[in-house]
Design a protein around this motif. Structure first.
Motif, mmCIF file in Angstrom:
data_model
loop_
_atom_site.group_PDB
_atom_site.id
_atom_site.type_symbol
_atom_site.label_atom_id
_atom_site.label_comp_id
_atom_site.label_asym_id
_atom_site.label_seq_id
_atom_site.Cartn_x
_atom_site.Cartn_y
_atom_site.Cartn_z
ATOM 1 N N UNK A 1 26.349 65.616 34.027
ATOM 2 C CA UNK A 1 26.397 65.564 32.686
ATOM 3 C C UNK A 1 24.964 65.181 32.112
ATOM 4 N N UNK A 2 24.771 65.514 30.918
ATOM 5 C CA UNK A 2 23.633 64.880 30.152
ATOM 6 C C UNK A 2 23.847 63.209 29.944
ATOM 7 N N UNK A 3 22.540 62.536 30.190
ATOM 8 C CA UNK A 3 22.714 61.106 30.171
ATOM 9 C C UNK A 3 22.705 60.621 28.398
ATOM 10 N N UNK A 4 23.788 61.017 27.843
ATOM 11 C CA UNK A 4 24.061 61.098 26.541
ATOM 12 C C UNK A 4 25.259 60.324 25.913
ATOM 13 N N UNK A 5 24.825 59.647 24.767
ATOM 14 C CA UNK A 5 26.167 59.413 23.906
ATOM 15 C C UNK A 5 26.001 60.113 22.429
ATOM 16 N N UNK A 6 26.682 60.808 22.040
ATOM 17 C CA UNK A 6 26.392 61.583 20.865
ATOM 18 C C UNK A 6 27.216 61.260 19.863
ATOM 19 N N UNK A 7 26.852 60.635 18.728
ATOM 20 C CA UNK A 7 27.563 59.902 17.723
ATOM 21 C C UNK A 7 27.446 61.058 16.515
ATOM 22 N N UNK A 8 28.526 61.734 16.044
ATOM 23 C CA UNK A 8 28.412 62.629 15.275
ATOM 24 C C UNK A 8 29.239 62.378 13.790
ATOM 25 N N UNK A 9 28.597 62.466 12.561
ATOM 26 C CA UNK A 9 29.567 62.639 11.443
ATOM 27 C C UNK A 9 30.475 63.686 11.436
ATOM 28 N N UNK A 10 31.972 63.553 11.069
ATOM 29 C CA UNK A 10 32.865 64.710 11.134
ATOM 30 C C UNK A 10 32.427 65.800 10.099
ATOM 31 N N UNK A 11 32.276 66.860 10.804
ATOM 32 C CA UNK A 11 31.964 68.311 10.104
ATOM 33 C C UNK A 11 32.938 68.710 9.248
ATOM 34 N N UNK A 12 32.815 69.953 8.529
ATOM 35 C CA UNK A 12 33.895 70.559 8.066
ATOM 36 C C UNK A 12 34.791 71.093 9.135
ATOM 37 N N UNK A 13 35.944 70.972 8.985
ATOM 38 C CA UNK A 13 37.250 71.488 9.810
ATOM 39 C C UNK A 13 36.940 72.819 10.589
ATOM 40 N N UNK B 1 15.252 59.476 30.013
ATOM 41 C CA UNK B 1 16.239 58.130 29.856
ATOM 42 C C UNK B 1 17.160 58.347 29.306
ATOM 43 N N UNK B 2 18.148 57.629 29.485
ATOM 44 C CA UNK B 2 19.696 57.862 28.467
ATOM 45 C C UNK B 2 19.212 57.925 26.977
ATOM 46 N N UNK B 3 20.037 58.763 26.313
ATOM 47 C CA UNK B 3 20.031 58.806 25.011
ATOM 48 C C UNK B 3 21.315 58.433 24.108
ATOM 49 N N UNK B 4 21.186 57.618 23.162
ATOM 50 C CA UNK B 4 22.085 57.562 22.098
ATOM 51 C C UNK B 4 21.615 58.176 20.886
ATOM 52 N N UNK B 5 22.443 59.435 20.416
ATOM 53 C CA UNK B 5 21.969 60.338 19.520
ATOM 54 C C UNK B 5 22.652 60.559 18.358
ATOM 55 N N UNK B 6 22.453 59.980 17.100
ATOM 56 C CA UNK B 6 23.558 60.273 15.908
ATOM 57 C C UNK B 6 22.880 61.439 14.897
ATOM 58 N N UNK B 7 23.850 62.202 14.765
ATOM 59 C CA UNK B 7 23.660 63.454 14.006
ATOM 60 C C UNK B 7 24.696 63.425 12.609
ATOM 61 N N UNK B 8 23.979 63.302 11.362
ATOM 62 C CA UNK B 8 24.974 63.365 10.279
ATOM 63 C C UNK B 8 25.448 64.464 10.015
#
Length: 235
Positions: free
Chosen positions: A74-86, A186-193
């Motif tokens: 797996x990618x070394x990632x936590x993805x934080x994502x604002x809920x998109x359109x259904x 390196x590990x990444x925490x990424x937030x996308x709005x």
């Protein structure tokens, strides 16, 4: 379907499974299997391997299976994502699983409509079904963890700092920010709005949690496009 994923309920013995659902239909209509044919298989959250068709009837198939391969990393990632359109959620879950994201956290945002949280696409069974479709595409077996956080401020203030600790924290956001880094080791925490971006207050709060804003240019991207573009650049 590049990998036939097997559930625990499919097993009738340690090395035998019986399939009678959409996977059986796919085997018949797409692979056009016959007795003796081999298929790539994987055990959900387990190893991958090979299966041989030992019995084929009009309503089901029996396979002999053996597992000897690890799934891809797996990618070394936590993805934080604002809920998109259904209507985008189904594709998004599949994309996340295909790209190898191990943990997805869905959060609220000022620009997320309340009705988005009522969509059946957020039902646990539907989420799992779409993650499996993504894993089948990528030849992976390990389901991503999906966490739902409906309250933005408590999550960002109370839980996100610990999640982001020891990682490179990034916020994908259009504006006069540094360009998104490339080939991070390196590990990444990424937030996308949401498609319109986070509001300034949210960017500020994410920054206090350890996530710095970065941008991909002037264009406003669809959420699933932003996810793919950012991950392909970062990793």
């Amino acid at each position: 379907m590049n990998l036939l994923l097997l559930e625990e309920a499919d097993f009738i013995a340690a090395d035998r499974v019986v399939l009678a659902d959409r996977r059986f239909t796919h085997m018949q209509e797409i692979h056009r299997v016959a007795v003796g044919d081999s298929l790539r298989v994987g055990r959900i959250n387990g190893l991958m391997g090979q299966a041989t068709v030992v019995r084929l009837e009009g309503h089901e198939a029996e396979l002999q299976v053996a597992f000897d391969q690890q799934p891809p990393a797996k990618l070394p990632l936590t993805l934080v994502l604002a809920v998109p359109r259904p209507k985008m959620l189904r594709r998004l879950f599949q994309t996340v699983a295909t790209l190898g994201v191990p943990r997805l956290i869905l959060v609220n945002s000022y620009k997320v409509e309340k009705s988005f949280w009522q969509t059946p696409f957020l039902n646990p069974e539907t989420i799992r079904d779409n993650l499996i479709l993504g894993l089948e595409q990528a030849r992976d077996t390990v389901l991503p963890q999906v966490i739902i956080e409906k309250r933005f401020k408590p999550f960002v203030e109370d839980r996100l700092p610990a999640i982001a600790a020891g990682t490179l924290g990034l916020v994908g956001h259009p504006g006069p920010y540094p360009a998104c880094p490339r080939a991070v080791n390196e590990p990444v925490t990424l937030a996308i709005g949401p498609e319109g971006g986070w509001i300034p207050y949210e960017v500020e709060l994410l920054g206090k949690a350890g996530l710095a804003p970065v941008q991909l240019g002037e264009r406003i991207l669809r959420v699933e496009t932003a996810v793919t573009a950012l991950l392909s650049r970062i990793f």
